[in-house]
Design a protein around this motif. Sequence first.
Motif, PDB file in Angstrom:
ATOM      1  N   LEU A  67       0.684  -1.273   0.067  1.00 37.06           N
ATOM      2  CA  LEU A  67       0.011  -0.060  -0.107  1.00 37.06           C
ATOM      3  C   LEU A  67       0.899   1.228   0.091  1.00 37.06           C
ATOM      4  N   ALA A  68       2.031   1.085   0.769  1.00 42.21           N
ATOM      5  CA  ALA A  68       2.701   2.393   1.000  1.00 42.21           C
ATOM      6  C   ALA A  68       3.705   2.537  -0.453  1.00 42.21           C
TER       7      ALA A  68
ATOM      8  N   LYS B 213      -2.748   1.859   9.103  1.00 39.16           N
ATOM      9  CA  LYS B 213      -2.510   2.792  10.226  1.00 39.16           C
ATOM     10  C   LYS B 213      -2.128   1.848  11.396  1.00 39.16           C
ATOM     11  N   LYS B 214      -2.608   1.084  11.620  1.00 36.72           N
ATOM     12  CA  LYS B 214      -2.424   0.051  12.878  1.00 36.72           C
ATOM     13  C   LYS B 214      -1.073  -0.150  12.890  1.00 36.72           C
ATOM     14  N   PHE B 215      -0.596  -0.688  11.767  1.00 38.92           N
ATOM     15  CA  PHE B 215       0.526  -1.316  11.720  1.00 38.92           C
ATOM     16  C   PHE B 215       1.686  -0.509  11.477  1.00 38.92           C
ATOM     17  N   VAL B 216       1.539   0.797  10.852  1.00 38.66           N
ATOM     18  CA  VAL B 216       2.607   1.485  10.410  1.00 38.66           C
ATOM     19  C   VAL B 216       2.524   2.826  11.354  1.00 38.66           C
ATOM     20  N   GLY B 217       1.524   3.165  11.910  1.00 38.14           N
ATOM     21  CA  GLY B 217       1.409   4.575  12.744  1.00 38.14           C
ATOM     22  C   GLY B 217       1.018   5.848  12.014  1.00 38.14           C
ATOM     23  N   THR B 218       0.662   5.346  10.789  1.00 34.76           N
ATOM     24  CA  THR B 218       0.410   6.688   9.786  1.00 34.76           C
ATOM     25  C   THR B 218      -0.485   6.211   8.751  1.00 34.76           C
ATOM     26  N   SER B 219      -1.420   6.840   8.151  1.00 38.80           N
ATOM     27  CA  SER B 219      -2.261   6.091   7.104  1.00 38.80           C
ATOM     28  C   SER B 219      -1.504   6.430   5.585  1.00 38.80           C
ATOM     29  N   PRO B 220      -2.072   5.562   4.736  1.00 33.79           N
ATOM     30  CA  PRO B 220      -1.286   5.248   3.544  1.00 33.79           C
ATOM     31  C   PRO B 220      -1.235   6.565   2.516  1.00 33.79           C
TER      32      PRO B 220
END
Length: 50
Positions: free
Chosen positions: A8-9, A35-42
């Motif tokens: 996604l990123a 967001k849960k895993f990375v800490g910010t939205s795509p």
Amino acid sequence: MNLRLSHLAAAAQPITEIAASLGFATPNYASRCFKKFVGTSPKNISKPIS
């Protein structure tokens, strides 16, 4: 899951297309998982820095 979220990123496609291709039920759910895993939205990740 991490591989899917990293896709996604890194992709230049719209989140809706990526989410569908990765098997997420909805783009919203894919974004929430990211967001849960990375800490910010795509959306924040794919935004160009100006």
